[in-house]
Design a protein around this motif. Structure first.
Motif, mmCIF file in Angstrom:
data_model
loop_
_atom_site.group_PDB
_atom_site.id
_atom_site.type_symbol
_atom_site.label_atom_id
_atom_site.label_comp_id
_atom_site.label_asym_id
_atom_site.label_seq_id
_atom_site.Cartn_x
_atom_site.Cartn_y
_atom_site.Cartn_z
ATOM 1 N N LYS B 12 33.413 26.936 40.616
ATOM 2 C CA LYS B 12 34.559 27.637 41.225
ATOM 3 C C LYS B 12 35.646 26.651 41.642
ATOM 4 O O LYS B 12 36.815 26.827 41.299
ATOM 5 N N ASP B 76 34.291 42.717 52.040
ATOM 6 C CA ASP B 76 34.199 42.187 50.677
ATOM 7 C C ASP B 76 32.733 41.887 50.351
ATOM 8 O O ASP B 76 31.879 41.924 51.234
ATOM 9 N N GLN B 78 30.145 38.937 48.551
ATOM 10 C CA GLN B 78 30.119 37.523 48.203
ATOM 11 C C GLN B 78 29.150 37.305 47.050
ATOM 12 O O GLN B 78 28.070 37.921 47.017
ATOM 13 N N ASP B 82 30.509 31.379 46.665
ATOM 14 C CA ASP B 82 31.339 31.764 47.815
ATOM 15 C C ASP B 82 30.766 31.194 49.104
ATOM 16 O O ASP B 82 29.552 31.029 49.235
ATOM 17 N N ARG B 134 42.442 31.819 48.438
ATOM 18 C CA ARG B 134 42.154 32.789 47.376
ATOM 19 C C ARG B 134 41.430 34.005 47.970
ATOM 20 O O ARG B 134 41.725 35.147 47.609
ATOM 21 N N ASP B 135 40.510 33.756 48.907
ATOM 22 C CA ASP B 135 39.848 34.872 49.597
ATOM 23 C C ASP B 135 40.876 35.717 50.337
ATOM 24 O O ASP B 135 40.812 36.944 50.336
ATOM 25 N N MET B 138 42.807 37.908 48.041
ATOM 26 C CA MET B 138 42.024 39.091 47.657
ATOM 27 C C MET B 138 42.110 40.170 48.728
ATOM 28 O O MET B 138 42.291 41.347 48.413
ATOM 29 N N GLU B 161 38.085 43.028 39.173
ATOM 30 C CA GLU B 161 38.149 41.861 40.052
ATOM 31 C C GLU B 161 36.775 41.191 40.140
ATOM 32 O O GLU B 161 36.655 39.970 40.022
ATOM 33 N N ARG B 165 35.782 37.365 39.009
ATOM 34 C CA ARG B 165 35.146 36.412 39.930
ATOM 35 C C ARG B 165 33.822 35.914 39.359
ATOM 36 O O ARG B 165 33.508 34.726 39.430
ATOM 37 N N LEU B 168 34.135 33.374 36.512
ATOM 38 C CA LEU B 168 34.491 32.022 36.960
ATOM 39 C C LEU B 168 33.238 31.194 37.251
ATOM 40 O O LEU B 168 33.236 29.981 37.052
ATOM 41 N N LEU B 236 43.944 35.758 41.570
ATOM 42 C CA LEU B 236 42.624 35.116 41.566
ATOM 43 C C LEU B 236 42.716 33.661 41.122
ATOM 44 O O LEU B 236 41.765 32.888 41.304
ATOM 45 N N GLN B 238 42.710 31.674 38.338
ATOM 46 C CA GLN B 238 41.576 31.096 37.611
ATOM 47 C C GLN B 238 41.991 30.403 36.331
ATOM 48 O O GLN B 238 41.187 30.224 35.426
#
Lengths: 244, 244
Positions: B12, B76, B78, B82, B134-135, B138, B161, B165, B168, B236, B238
């Motif tokens: 990541k 959210d 994880q 994360d 980035r979190d 989101m 989404e 994630r 990645l 995101l 990426q």
């Protein structure tokens, strides 16, 4: 060094870390490229790349997202001591735009400045991570609150949060604060119409809780407002430094 | 060093910074206190202080807020790579709780570990700042999307989404991914009833866009799903490392 000790960012970061002379000197250097920006002209553009970040030193700004239908959703307001576009400088393209609400003063910060600062003092890196985490906690609080609070409670919560943030940088107290936001700003931030904002503000005034008039928020009944908003300021984490 | 290079967090962070040998060694050390946690037992408690942070190495978790009326709002999910509770370790009290959805593996990280890591490599501090930013991007996207997207588009956006994630960290592709979430998780995250979630998933399946069945999300028409969700993955971030 006197000026940097009283700068809003220093005051804010001091809520997380007791700053040393070295750390104050590094913060001083981050403030060196200070510039003025006029109200109403975007500082950071949504979707653009190669942006700078800024430390807001004086004035207010608004961050927003333009939606596919052209309407504008306000994400948050920035006050002195806040970073502007820190996310924009870290992500390839900015996911939001930032506009000064009044004429502002802000210091430009490049990623290279951050790398240099972090190399000199890792505690400052942790403090900035704290500030970003606190911003995220605010967005989460707004996300959770949006569905749950009615218009009166939403407005009360918003005015209390703003007051707490301003108090941290010496620009407000439980009695109130100066506030340049218009009813249109409040409407876009809270998902209400301008007419509805007007009605809610009148009700809060008639209930002798808070008055917002002529750029001044006067809190008449702090405890009553906290109760209406169900406001628990723990997520703002302002109770004193965790790192001594 | 082979294992750390293929760890989800390394994969990541590599989207932001090309990691050096030194930085990989520091990441390796951050993973040293690896522990197992059982599904369904809170790892981080809302409102508690003196929490640890964790790097999720295997499995899924959910972060949530308990509202004053006792109901649970999912903030959210994880996935491996994360941080869990990074905000909780920086703020005095955690503004949310975190629960493993399945049995998980996670490495415990103290603030002192972060300070030590940042002192050795400021680039890593910037990379973790990127991950936190980035979190936040989101959460902002969810905040803005909540009012704007109807139930079908919200579900499509959520599944896309999650897929991006997972890709990645090498756990998904445009064709689909394994997903342990229940319809109750989807309901609480998207603000829908479980019955409504069922109906939306049936419609997306009948339209030959995506099928979610037996813990597997199968994307039959990626472009069609992107169009329905109006999904722009720029937030995101990426597309490859900004810092070489």
């Amino acid at each position: 060094m006197k000026s940097i000790e009283s700068s809003p960012l220093t005051r804010k970061l001091s809520a997380f870390v007791a700053l040393s002379e070295v750390e104050l000197a590094v913060l001083q250097r981050l403030h060196q490229r200070r510039k003025s920006f006029a109200a109403g002209r975007d500082l950071v553009h949504q979707g653009q790349s190669e942006q700078s970040a800024y430390i807001l030193a004086a004035g207010w700004a608004v961050s927003y997202k333009i939606q596919p239908d052209g309407s504008r959703q306000i994400v948050d307001f920035q006050i002195p001591g806040d970073f502007l576009g820190l996310r924009s400088v870290l992500l390839h393209t900015s996911d939001h735009g930032i506009e000064p609400i009044v004429d502002i003063q802000a210091a430009e910060v490049f990623v290279s400045d951050l790398l240099e600062a972090f190399a000199q003092t890792p505690r400052l890196a942790t403090a900035i991570l704290w500030a970003v985490s606190r911003d995220e906690a605010m967005v989460v609080e707004h996300l959770v609150g949006m569905g749950r609070r009615d218009a009166d409670a939403r407005m009360a919560h918003f005015l209390l949060e703003l007051g707490a943030r301003l108090s941290l940088v010496g620009m407000g107290s439980r009695a109130g604060y100066a506030c340049p936001l218009t009813q249109y700003h409040l409407a876009d931030a809270l998902g209400l119409s301008a007419v509805h904002v007007n009605r809610v503000l009148r009700k809060l005034r008639e209930d002798r809780l808070v008055t917002f008039r002529n750029g001044l928020v006067t809190i008449e009944n702090y405890e009553g407002l906290v109760e209406l908003a169900d406001f628990d300021p723990a997520y703002l984490d302002q109770t004193g430094p965790l790192l001594k």
